[in-house]
Design an enzyme around this catalytic site. Structure first.
Site, mmCIF file in Angstrom:
data_model
loop_
_atom_site.group_PDB
_atom_site.id
_atom_site.type_symbol
_atom_site.label_atom_id
_atom_site.label_comp_id
_atom_site.label_asym_id
_atom_site.label_seq_id
_atom_site.Cartn_x
_atom_site.Cartn_y
_atom_site.Cartn_z
ATOM 1 N NE ARG A 136 -23.391 -28.119 -9.055
ATOM 2 C CZ ARG A 136 -22.581 -28.423 -8.246
ATOM 3 N NH1 ARG A 136 -21.784 -27.362 -7.643
ATOM 4 N NH2 ARG A 136 -21.979 -29.671 -8.043
ATOM 5 C CE LYS A 161 -25.619 -31.688 -5.677
ATOM 6 N NZ LYS A 161 -25.458 -32.660 -6.548
ATOM 7 C CG HIS A 267 -25.159 -29.857 -15.367
ATOM 8 N ND1 HIS A 267 -25.030 -28.922 -14.346
ATOM 9 C CD2 HIS A 267 -24.565 -31.067 -14.870
ATOM 10 C CE1 HIS A 267 -24.519 -29.589 -13.327
ATOM 11 N NE2 HIS A 267 -24.161 -30.748 -13.617
ATOM 12 N NE ARG A 270 -20.767 -29.107 -12.368
ATOM 13 C CZ ARG A 270 -20.042 -28.653 -11.367
ATOM 14 N NH1 ARG A 270 -19.555 -27.515 -11.449
ATOM 15 N NH2 ARG A 270 -19.776 -29.437 -10.241
ATOM 16 C CG HIS A 293 -17.316 -33.430 -8.257
ATOM 17 N ND1 HIS A 293 -17.119 -33.742 -9.465
ATOM 18 C CD2 HIS A 293 -18.648 -32.573 -8.485
ATOM 19 C CE1 HIS A 293 -17.837 -33.589 -10.237
ATOM 20 N NE2 HIS A 293 -18.768 -32.756 -9.872
ATOM 21 C CE1 TYR A 302 -18.167 -34.640 -16.374
ATOM 22 C CE2 TYR A 302 -17.274 -34.620 -14.441
ATOM 23 C CZ TYR A 302 -18.432 -34.300 -15.223
ATOM 24 O OH TYR A 302 -19.293 -33.471 -14.572
#
Length: 321
Positions: A136, A161, A267, A270, A293, A302
């Site tokens: 990010r 995050k 982004h 990424r 994640h 994805y």
């Protein structure tokens, strides 16, 4: 309102609980907005009915996005549940469900074309890290020298995050650019140290290690061009580069690369990193770990981008033409 004892108390509660500066700003903004919406009534004099009316106002009259509604609700839930200890209970308020949106993804030649448009080695390195390590933009700009391991080809991402750390891959092709950038940062640090300044340090590290600001390892890989007050201590220091800088450079580079059919932002690199790894046969769990994640279902988006969710199914039209 921002300097009132009540708002200062909220700020202290957020910092005691270890919330990030970004979350702190967001929560304080929505709580101020809520108070003003209710004509400056103190939150103790209000409750679930006022919260419900405020959220309905945001959704029906302000037409804010679903994630924005969630941010406002999280801020007010923190205020009532954690600070005032007046649980809101079931508000009977439901957000509209957000439909699945496939991310915009660049092809490898498009990524190269965009990066090639950038003259500055520093700015080229930033975009290369976004794509090459799946970062990010905030994670990239917060990299410190100590987080880079050129020998192992790895990069430590701190306080990402969810306030989590992780390790991701680092392209060997970037070794030269990173080494040059470190030398540039070393000169900046020497100049700052001569004047008694140094990098922005986390938490109370400067009190525990008064000379930490003289260590190269604590310098940001992409330091700001100017000194600024520390957001917590007020001391003059050198923070990392502001995210508006690479965003502006990227916008210009996309125009020069002539890619008009795709919406490209920081982004997007990424997204492209994850998609290209899956296209080359990398395991989805590995990609999940590299991206940081918490749930593999987030990474599975994805597979829809590249069509893997069809399990190899071909169109029946292919069999007759």
């Amino acid at each position: 309102m921002s300097s009132s004892p009540f708002m200062n108390h909220l700020r202290s509660e957020l910092r005691i609980r270890g919330y990030s500066m970004k979350t702190e700003k967001s929560y304080l903004y929505w709580i101020r907005y809520f108070i003003r919406f209710n004509k400056l009534k103190h939150p103790k004099q209000m409750g679930a009915n006022e919260v419900r009316a405020f959220l309905s106002f945001l959704a029906t009259e302000q037409h804010v996005a679903i994630n924005t509604q969630k941010s406002a609700l999280n801020a007010l839930a923190f205020l009532y549940n954690k600070v005032l200890e007046q649980p809101l209970g079931d508000l009977g308020f439901q957000h509209a469900k957000q439909g699945r949106r496939l991310p915009s993804v660049l092809s490898a030649p498009e990524v190269k074309s965009i990066i090639d448009q950038i003259e500055s080695e520093r700015d080229r390195l930033i975009l290369a890290l976004l794509y090459g390590s799946g970062l990010r933009i905030s994670e990239c700009l917060r990299i410190r020298i100590q987080d880079v391991n050129l020998e192992q080809g790895s990069l430590v991402v701190r306080c990402s995050k969810g306030n989590k750390d992780r390790t991701t891959i680092l392209s060997q092709k970037l070794e030269g650019l990173i080494s040059k950038q470190i030398e540039t940062v070393k000169l900046i640090q020497q100049q700052d140290n001569d004047r008694g300044y140094g990098p922005s340090l986390p938490f109370a590290l400067s009190k525990k290690y008064p000379n930490a600001f003289r260590q190269l390892s604590w310098m940001y890989l992409f330091p700001s061009t100017t000194l600024s007050p520390h957001p917590l201590t007020g001391e003059l220091c050198r923070h990392h580069l502001h995210d508006s800088v690479p965003r502006k450079i990227l916008k210009k580079a996309v125009q020069l690369a002539n890619i008009p059919t795709k919406r490209v932002n920081c982004h997007t690199f990424r997204h492209s990193f994850a998609t290209h790894l899956l296209m080359t046969g990398r395991d989805i769990r590995t990609v999940q770990e590299l991206l940081g994640h918490s749930d593999v279902s987030t990474t599975q988006i994805y597979t829809h981008v590249i069509g893997q969710h069809f399990a190899g199914t071909n169109s029946p039209l292919d069999n007759i033409i």
